[in-house]
Design a protein around this motif. Sequence first.
Motif, PDB file in Angstrom:
ATOM      1  N   HIS A  13      11.721 -19.380   1.528  1.00  0.00           N
ATOM      2  CA  HIS A  13      10.329 -19.311   1.983  1.00  0.00           C
ATOM      3  C   HIS A  13      10.154 -18.161   2.992  1.00  0.00           C
ATOM      4  CE1 HIS A  13       6.550 -21.861   3.001  1.00  0.00           C
ATOM      5  NE2 HIS A  13       6.357 -20.631   3.415  1.00  0.00           N
ATOM      6  N   VAL A  14      11.053 -18.110   3.953  1.00  0.00           N
ATOM      7  CA  VAL A  14      10.986 -17.064   4.985  1.00  0.00           C
ATOM      8  C   VAL A  14      11.186 -15.684   4.363  1.00  0.00           C
ATOM      9  CG1 VAL A  14      12.167 -16.155   7.022  1.00  0.00           C
ATOM     10  CG2 VAL A  14      11.685 -18.607   6.848  1.00  0.00           C
ATOM     11  N   ARG A  15      12.075 -15.584   3.372  1.00  0.00           N
ATOM     12  CA  ARG A  15      12.326 -14.301   2.712  1.00  0.00           C
ATOM     13  C   ARG A  15      11.067 -13.800   1.993  1.00  0.00           C
ATOM     14  NH1 ARG A  15      17.205 -15.211  -0.817  1.00  0.00           N
ATOM     15  NH2 ARG A  15      17.770 -16.267   1.109  1.00  0.00           N
ATOM     16  N   ILE A  16      10.382 -14.714   1.323  1.00  0.00           N
ATOM     17  CA  ILE A  16       9.143 -14.345   0.620  1.00  0.00           C
ATOM     18  C   ILE A  16       8.081 -13.924   1.631  1.00  0.00           C
ATOM     19  CG2 ILE A  16       7.264 -15.219  -0.818  1.00  0.00           C
ATOM     20  CD1 ILE A  16       9.335 -17.023  -2.211  1.00  0.00           C
ATOM     21  N   LEU A  17       7.932 -14.713   2.706  1.00  0.00           N
ATOM     22  CA  LEU A  17       6.968 -14.374   3.760  1.00  0.00           C
ATOM     23  C   LEU A  17       7.247 -12.984   4.334  1.00  0.00           C
ATOM     24  CD1 LEU A  17       6.608 -17.654   5.861  1.00  0.00           C
ATOM     25  CD2 LEU A  17       4.767 -16.471   4.691  1.00  0.00           C
ATOM     26  N   LYS A  18       8.513 -12.732   4.638  1.00  0.00           N
ATOM     27  CA  LYS A  18       8.902 -11.451   5.237  1.00  0.00           C
ATOM     28  C   LYS A  18       8.579 -10.295   4.289  1.00  0.00           C
ATOM     29  CE  LYS A  18      12.952  -9.359   7.536  1.00  0.00           C
ATOM     30  NZ  LYS A  18      13.287  -8.199   6.728  1.00  0.00           N
ATOM     31  N   THR A  19       8.852 -10.490   2.996  1.00  0.00           N
ATOM     32  CA  THR A  19       8.614  -9.431   2.018  1.00  0.00           C
ATOM     33  C   THR A  19       7.132  -9.100   1.892  1.00  0.00           C
ATOM     34  OG1 THR A  19      10.574 -10.111   0.759  1.00  0.00           O
ATOM     35  CG2 THR A  19       8.964  -8.743  -0.389  1.00  0.00           C
ATOM     36  N   VAL A  20       6.285 -10.139   1.772  1.00  0.00           N
ATOM     37  CA  VAL A  20       4.849  -9.872   1.584  1.00  0.00           C
ATOM     38  C   VAL A  20       4.224  -9.301   2.852  1.00  0.00           C
ATOM     39  CG1 VAL A  20       4.570 -11.559  -0.273  1.00  0.00           C
ATOM     40  CG2 VAL A  20       4.167 -12.280   2.079  1.00  0.00           C
ATOM     41  N   VAL A  21       4.661  -9.796   4.011  1.00  0.00           N
ATOM     42  CA  VAL A  21       4.106  -9.281   5.269  1.00  0.00           C
ATOM     43  C   VAL A  21       4.478  -7.808   5.446  1.00  0.00           C
ATOM     44  CG1 VAL A  21       4.269  -9.431   7.784  1.00  0.00           C
ATOM     45  CG2 VAL A  21       3.945 -11.512   6.431  1.00  0.00           C
ATOM     46  N   GLU A  22       5.730  -7.474   5.164  1.00  0.00           N
ATOM     47  CA  GLU A  22       6.163  -6.075   5.281  1.00  0.00           C
ATOM     48  C   GLU A  22       5.401  -5.186   4.310  1.00  0.00           C
ATOM     49  OE1 GLU A  22      10.381  -6.082   4.743  1.00  0.00           O
ATOM     50  OE2 GLU A  22      10.801  -6.630   6.840  1.00  0.00           O
ATOM     51  N   PHE A  23       5.171  -5.685   3.090  1.00  0.00           N
ATOM     52  CA  PHE A  23       4.424  -4.909   2.092  1.00  0.00           C
ATOM     53  C   PHE A  23       2.998  -4.646   2.582  1.00  0.00           C
ATOM     54  CE2 PHE A  23       1.773  -4.140  -1.543  1.00  0.00           C
ATOM     55  CZ  PHE A  23       2.563  -3.422  -2.419  1.00  0.00           C
ATOM     56  N   VAL A  24       2.332  -5.708   3.036  1.00  0.00           N
ATOM     57  CA  VAL A  24       0.940  -5.578   3.499  1.00  0.00           C
ATOM     58  C   VAL A  24       0.858  -4.619   4.683  1.00  0.00           C
ATOM     59  CG1 VAL A  24      -0.969  -6.820   4.609  1.00  0.00           C
ATOM     60  CG2 VAL A  24       0.174  -7.812   2.612  1.00  0.00           C
ATOM     61  N   GLU A  25       1.758  -4.758   5.633  1.00  0.00           N
ATOM     62  CA  GLU A  25       1.737  -3.884   6.812  1.00  0.00           C
ATOM     63  C   GLU A  25       2.045  -2.434   6.451  1.00  0.00           C
ATOM     64  OE1 GLU A  25       4.496  -5.855   9.391  1.00  0.00           O
ATOM     65  OE2 GLU A  25       2.921  -7.072  10.362  1.00  0.00           O
ATOM     66  N   THR A  26       2.885  -2.242   5.440  1.00  0.00           N
ATOM     67  CA  THR A  26       3.234  -0.881   5.013  1.00  0.00           C
ATOM     68  C   THR A  26       2.060  -0.181   4.345  1.00  0.00           C
ATOM     69  OG1 THR A  26       5.567  -1.438   4.714  1.00  0.00           O
ATOM     70  CG2 THR A  26       4.743   0.483   3.513  1.00  0.00           C
ATOM     71  N   TYR A  27       1.373  -0.889   3.442  1.00  0.00           N
ATOM     72  CA  TYR A  27       0.345  -0.230   2.618  1.00  0.00           C
ATOM     73  C   TYR A  27      -1.082  -0.348   3.151  1.00  0.00           C
ATOM     74  CZ  TYR A  27       3.836   0.816  -0.876  1.00  0.00           C
ATOM     75  OH  TYR A  27       4.934   1.326  -1.520  1.00  0.00           O
ATOM     76  N   HIS A  28      -1.300  -1.189   4.146  1.00  0.00           N
ATOM     77  CA  HIS A  28      -2.656  -1.325   4.690  1.00  0.00           C
ATOM     78  C   HIS A  28      -3.227   0.020   5.170  1.00  0.00           C
ATOM     79  CE1 HIS A  28      -5.682  -2.360   7.829  1.00  0.00           C
ATOM     80  NE2 HIS A  28      -6.056  -3.257   6.923  1.00  0.00           N
TER      81      HIS A  28
ATOM     82  N   LEU B 169       0.559  -4.743  -5.957  1.00  0.00           N
ATOM     83  CA  LEU B 169      -0.167  -4.781  -4.685  1.00  0.00           C
ATOM     84  C   LEU B 169      -1.028  -6.051  -4.591  1.00  0.00           C
ATOM     85  CD1 LEU B 169      -1.976  -1.921  -2.865  1.00  0.00           C
ATOM     86  CD2 LEU B 169      -3.285  -3.960  -3.444  1.00  0.00           C
ATOM     87  N   LEU B 170      -1.747  -6.364  -5.667  1.00  0.00           N
ATOM     88  CA  LEU B 170      -2.627  -7.534  -5.652  1.00  0.00           C
ATOM     89  C   LEU B 170      -1.829  -8.830  -5.539  1.00  0.00           C
ATOM     90  CD1 LEU B 170      -5.226  -6.427  -8.336  1.00  0.00           C
ATOM     91  CD2 LEU B 170      -5.651  -6.731  -5.893  1.00  0.00           C
ATOM     92  N   ARG B 171      -0.696  -8.901  -6.223  1.00  0.00           N
ATOM     93  CA  ARG B 171       0.126 -10.116  -6.147  1.00  0.00           C
ATOM     94  C   ARG B 171       0.666 -10.322  -4.732  1.00  0.00           C
ATOM     95  NH1 ARG B 171       1.688  -8.396 -11.364  1.00  0.00           N
ATOM     96  NH2 ARG B 171       3.487  -7.244 -10.557  1.00  0.00           N
ATOM     97  N   MET B 172       1.134  -9.236  -4.119  1.00  0.00           N
ATOM     98  CA  MET B 172       1.657  -9.348  -2.753  1.00  0.00           C
ATOM     99  C   MET B 172       0.569  -9.832  -1.788  1.00  0.00           C
ATOM    100  SD  MET B 172       4.853  -8.709  -2.578  1.00  0.00           S
ATOM    101  CE  MET B 172       6.234  -7.789  -3.241  1.00  0.00           C
ATOM    102  N   CYS B 173      -0.620  -9.283  -1.916  1.00  0.00           N
ATOM    103  CA  CYS B 173      -1.734  -9.685  -1.038  1.00  0.00           C
ATOM    104  C   CYS B 173      -2.142 -11.132  -1.316  1.00  0.00           C
ATOM    105  CB  CYS B 173      -2.927  -8.754  -1.240  1.00  0.00           C
ATOM    106  SG  CYS B 173      -2.628  -7.054  -0.703  1.00  0.00           S
ATOM    107  N   PHE B 174      -2.164 -11.511  -2.591  1.00  0.00           N
ATOM    108  CA  PHE B 174      -2.517 -12.875  -2.992  1.00  0.00           C
ATOM    109  C   PHE B 174      -1.520 -13.876  -2.414  1.00  0.00           C
ATOM    110  CE2 PHE B 174      -2.205 -16.507  -5.811  1.00  0.00           C
ATOM    111  CZ  PHE B 174      -3.519 -16.823  -6.092  1.00  0.00           C
ATOM    112  N   ILE B 175      -0.236 -13.584  -2.559  1.00  0.00           N
ATOM    113  CA  ILE B 175       0.803 -14.480  -2.034  1.00  0.00           C
ATOM    114  C   ILE B 175       0.707 -14.570  -0.515  1.00  0.00           C
ATOM    115  CG2 ILE B 175       3.296 -14.803  -1.755  1.00  0.00           C
ATOM    116  CD1 ILE B 175       3.623 -13.479  -4.521  1.00  0.00           C
ATOM    117  N   CYS B 176       0.430 -13.451   0.119  1.00  0.00           N
ATOM    118  CA  CYS B 176       0.318 -13.420   1.583  1.00  0.00           C
ATOM    119  C   CYS B 176      -0.798 -14.351   2.058  1.00  0.00           C
ATOM    120  CB  CYS B 176       0.050 -11.996   2.055  1.00  0.00           C
ATOM    121  SG  CYS B 176       0.042 -11.822   3.850  1.00  0.00           S
ATOM    122  N   VAL B 177      -1.981 -14.227   1.479  1.00  0.00           N
ATOM    123  CA  VAL B 177      -3.094 -15.088   1.893  1.00  0.00           C
ATOM    124  C   VAL B 177      -2.811 -16.532   1.488  1.00  0.00           C
ATOM    125  CG1 VAL B 177      -5.586 -15.468   1.771  1.00  0.00           C
ATOM    126  CG2 VAL B 177      -4.694 -13.149   1.646  1.00  0.00           C
ATOM    127  N   GLY B 178      -2.203 -16.723   0.314  1.00  0.00           N
ATOM    128  CA  GLY B 178      -1.887 -18.072  -0.151  1.00  0.00           C
ATOM    129  C   GLY B 178      -0.895 -18.787   0.750  1.00  0.00           C
TER     130      GLY B 178
END
Length: 662
Positions: free
Chosen positions: A176-191, A264-273
């Motif tokens: 769970h933490v690994r998935i959270l870390k991955t999506v958060v890093e992706f969002v912060e990188t591409y925002h 990109l959309l999947r990462m953002c979707f998972i992040c908000v989810g």
Amino acid sequence: MSEKLIQLRQELAENPYVTFDSDKNGRSRVFDVVWDFHALNQNKKTLSFGHVDEKYRHDIQSYLFALMQWQKESSNSDSHVAVSGLIAHRDMLNTLAKLWGKSDFYLLSSEREWKKCTKTLHRVGSQSTCRKLASTINVLNKAGLLTRYIHKQEYIKWVDPDASKGQAIAFPEAIHVRILKTVVEFVETYHPYRHQISEAMEKFYTYQDEMLNAELKALGVSALTEKQMKTLVVRMSRNTRKWPERKAIPNFAFNRQGDWMGTLLRMCFICVGLFSAARKEELLSMNKESYDDSLAAVPKVSGFSTKGNKGEKIHTTWNTAPIAKLALELAFDATQAARKYSLERLDHGYQNGQLTKDQYNAMQQDLESAFISSEIPFDSEALINKASLKYMIDGASNTDALNMKAFNITATVEDVDEFDLLNPQRVGSLKVGGGLPRLSSHDLRRSFVVFMVKNRLGNALTVKYQLKHRNINMSNWYANYSELARTNQLLMDTRLMSEFEEAIESSAVDAWDEIYNVSDTLSGAEGERIAQNKADRLAQGEEIVMSRSELIALVRSGDKSIVLLPTGGYCTNRNCERLCSLMDIVEAPCEHKVVTDKAAKRLSRERDNLIASFRAINDMGDYANELILDARKKKIQSIEPTLVKHSIPFDSFNDDIKAVWS
């Protein structure tokens, strides 16, 4: 045949309208292959019968039409069940027809036909499927379309025990933490690049359209062959790979099918989810205006929910984290070029009569989402004929739609053990060194709940609010096994358990020290025996002092066991099952009880509080309180002998109960 069915068949002879547009004009007729519900503005816009065998299609359509009419007549708002509910009934009727070999469902009223039908239902599917089959038959019964009614004890016999898919997955915490870390890093990188991404894609769409038009003109044709199109796409890709945007945006790639944008959309979707636990359709209704942190300390996201409301949309909110703002902004702003492109083609299609007003409005509404389709076909007609312009996150047959490969999950032994504990119906499906067996939007919801409850970040009421459940039992079901996992995690923490054991041991030694070396008087059956033993030994000239080291040795060996009682004092019986707070009043006093001077003082204070409470209730003069007052009086008086033994002064309590039933 019932009078209702005869009347229905007469009505169906004219193939009446079954759906209507927003102006109340007829839109779809009963025997059309597709029923158009765009005017209802629900998540599901159409109901198709294209996959239903023609020999069953008309009967299934007829019974659905009759069901809708009955629901309208029974409703105060002249409405029928949600389109998603109609789709479910269509599927169940189709399943029943294929198994039974007939589709005139009125015949199921006959015992003979029912026996034939039930033989085909043996091991038909999971309990959920069997319940839905029974529910569809029962709703036809309520509508007067047949006389058969199915109870649980009957449909439970149809269940295939191997067909159950079980609950949605709860992730082991490390995963769970690994998935959270991955999506958060992706969002912060591409925002920071979100507007550049949109500009690059707009340039890409324009370039490809111009190249296609030039190719058509050069060849003098209106459409390219499949081979010609492939050649053109390869040539265009070769050119766009050299564009500076490819290097300016990290790991960026141009693709008209939306491969990179889909990630990109999947990462953002998972992040908000993962930071809201909203359902798939609720997440898809959000855009960058959905985030709000202006009114409360905890930020919220808002969207539309249709669950349990006949498909009608209700605006609601979920607690979230600030990263959700960045995720929604990234998804919305990065897809702005696709939104603009799609809107232009929708306008053109509507103006040329290719779309009805309701279809046009529905597709415009789709484009208000942050999560819109990133696949832009060259053919405008293909775009406007899409069922929805929202991004297809996942589906029943696509369990890898959220792109697990991007998370590079490799399960450890600990991950597998925790997964099996949280998901007992899926034991063995996560292997050491392997990845999750699936990752769907519903798994995000359950994992959110388990993570929250396991780490004491909330309880069932928190879950009920966040997941928009109607009853708390569903919330508890989502939290299944989280308490067990937390307990298991504590038990596996040897350092923490060692600290617990030391604390328990120290408390036990303190209690025995108080009994043997501190208290001048001991009462209670066991206390009096210990006091008498001490007196006898003192009379023989022995010095009765139990050192702390001696007490520790006795506690560790198991020779001494002690429990602090809620009634005051201690119990020395490790296997005691008495409810002392009650039994001390109605039964003989406990044989294993020890009361020290310190405990007696606590009992004295408790007695004072009980007296004050007794008198306050007694002054009400309510006959209904007689039993409560009687029990309280006995409790007060039961403490007095202990106070006498410990020489604690008190006034005897003899108040009468004022309101007594004669």
